[in-house]
Design an enzyme around this catalytic site. Structure first.
Site, short mmCIF file in Angstrom:
data_model
loop_
_atom_site.label_atom_id
_atom_site.label_comp_id
_atom_site.label_asym_id
_atom_site.label_seq_id
_atom_site.Cartn_x
_atom_site.Cartn_y
_atom_site.Cartn_z
N SER A 235 0.21 -4.11 7.79
CA SER A 235 0.71 -4.77 6.58
C SER A 235 1.53 -6.03 6.84
O SER A 235 1.83 -6.77 5.91
CB SER A 235 1.55 -3.78 5.75
OG SER A 235 2.72 -3.40 6.43
N LYS A 280 8.59 -1.98 -1.28
CA LYS A 280 8.86 -3.23 -0.57
C LYS A 280 9.49 -4.27 -1.50
O LYS A 280 10.31 -5.07 -1.06
CB LYS A 280 7.56 -3.76 0.05
CG LYS A 280 7.06 -2.87 1.17
CD LYS A 280 5.88 -3.46 1.92
CE LYS A 280 5.50 -2.56 3.10
NZ LYS A 280 4.44 -3.14 3.94
#
EC number: 3.4.21.53
Length: 341
Positions: A235, A280
């Site tokens: 990611s 996030k």
């Protein structure tokens, strides 16, 4: 209650709580992690060192649930509970999972370097060495024959360069066909003759029951060093590519802003979705990030970008959330950005 009785009760409760931490439940718990600047872990030799702002990756904290962490997750927003199968593949050991995450990071890192150096018009050479096994389906032919981490370099004596090449070759075969796999395991050259079978959930598809990633070596000039040993998974790809690119060119494309984001990246610069983007966004907001890049998935209504926008509204963030489909989208956005006053 006397002081001595209260002490005993407290001690008993403390012992009970301690014991519960050793009880493993069939779940994982994830929660917002932290934002980590990339400049300290990436060094382009003779690169431009002029960042007024910063590029950061965002992380998610996760661990095996025990009764206490399970309850805590139930009581806290943006703490998620996942069944084991959502995190680890069936029959996957902790070691297999770790190897898979590290392999994905290596592939992501190589793609990030490739994209950044090509965009900056710098020297780059790619050598292909076959494909890595990064997952095995239980009950399929490869089970107990191949292992996660094996590097396949030939099939039926035919040399392989990419995972796509392997898949194309095997897809042309029929159920029951035997193929000879040449591979390397722990430095040893090995061979297995394996019969192809039909996938249970895809009756028109045959294979070994493995997932693969391309094993390649990237040589560049100027040289680059990345200290990403403690980072797993794919990611961070987009943000790695932006930090590398910024060190390769004279202009500082951070423009003085604190920039973070997430998303996988392939060698063509296409940005893909990841998991846990809401967590996030919460992390980035708490860390004072001003611009956040989120995978747009070509305007998919269920994209990471849409989820990020929704979470941003829920937490009332002032952070600018930007939809990204490619590495070039991110660079173009930053090139047009006004310098921070």
């Amino acid at each position: 209650m006397t002081g001595r009785t209260a002490f005993r009760v407290s001690l008993l409760l403390a012992i009970i709580l301690l014991i519960t931490t050793f009880i493993k439940l069939p779940y994982y718990v994830t929660q917002p992690g932290m934002a980590s600047e990339l400049k300290p872990i990436i060094k382009v030799e003779e690169g431009f060192d002029k960042e007024e702002g910063s590029f950061s990756l965002t992380t998610i904290r996760f661990g095996r649930a025990n009764p206490l962490t399970y309850l805590w997750a139930k009581l806290n927003e943006y703490h998620y509970i996942h069944p084991l199968e959502e995190i680890k593949r069936e029959e996957e050991t902790d070691e297999d999972y770790l190897n898979r995450q590290l392999h994905m990071m290596e592939v992501s890192q190589e793609s990030a370097i490739t994209v950044a150096y090509q965009k900056a018009k710098k020297e780059i050479t790619t050598t292909y060495n076959g494909v890595y096994v990064d997952g095995i389906i239980d009950g399929m032919p490869a089970a107990n024959r191949l292992e996660v981490g094996d590097r396949i370099y030939k099939v039926n004596k035919k040399e392989l360069e990419t995972a796509e090449e392997f898949i194309e070759y095997v897809s042309a075969k029929k159920e029951g066909d035997n193929i000879v796999i040449s591979f390397e395991r722990d430095g040893r050259q090995m061979e297995e003759s394996i019969k192809l079978a039909v996938f249970k959930d895809q009756p028109n598809k045959v294979g070994l029951g493995i997932s693969l990633v391309t094993d390649r070596e990237v040589e560049v000039h100027p040289e680059i060093t990345l200290n990403t040993h403690e980072i797993g998974g794919p990611s961070a790809g987009l943000m790695l590519s932006l930090e590398i690119y910024n060190q390769l060119i004279e202009e500082d494309i951070t423009k003085g802003y604190k920039i973070a984001g997430t998303g996988t990246i392939n060698s063509e610069g296409i940005v893909g979705p990841i998991g846990g983007i809401s967590q996030k966004i919460v992390t980035a907001d708490k860390e004072g990030i001003e611009i956040f890049f989120a995978p747009n998935e070509e305007n998919n209504p269920n994209s990471d970008y849409k989820e990020a926008l929704s979470t941003g509204k829920e937490i009332n963030t002032k952070m600018k959330i930007v939809p990204i489909d490619t590495f070039s989208d991110a660079v173009n956005y930053l090139m047009k950005l006004e310098e921070k006053g």
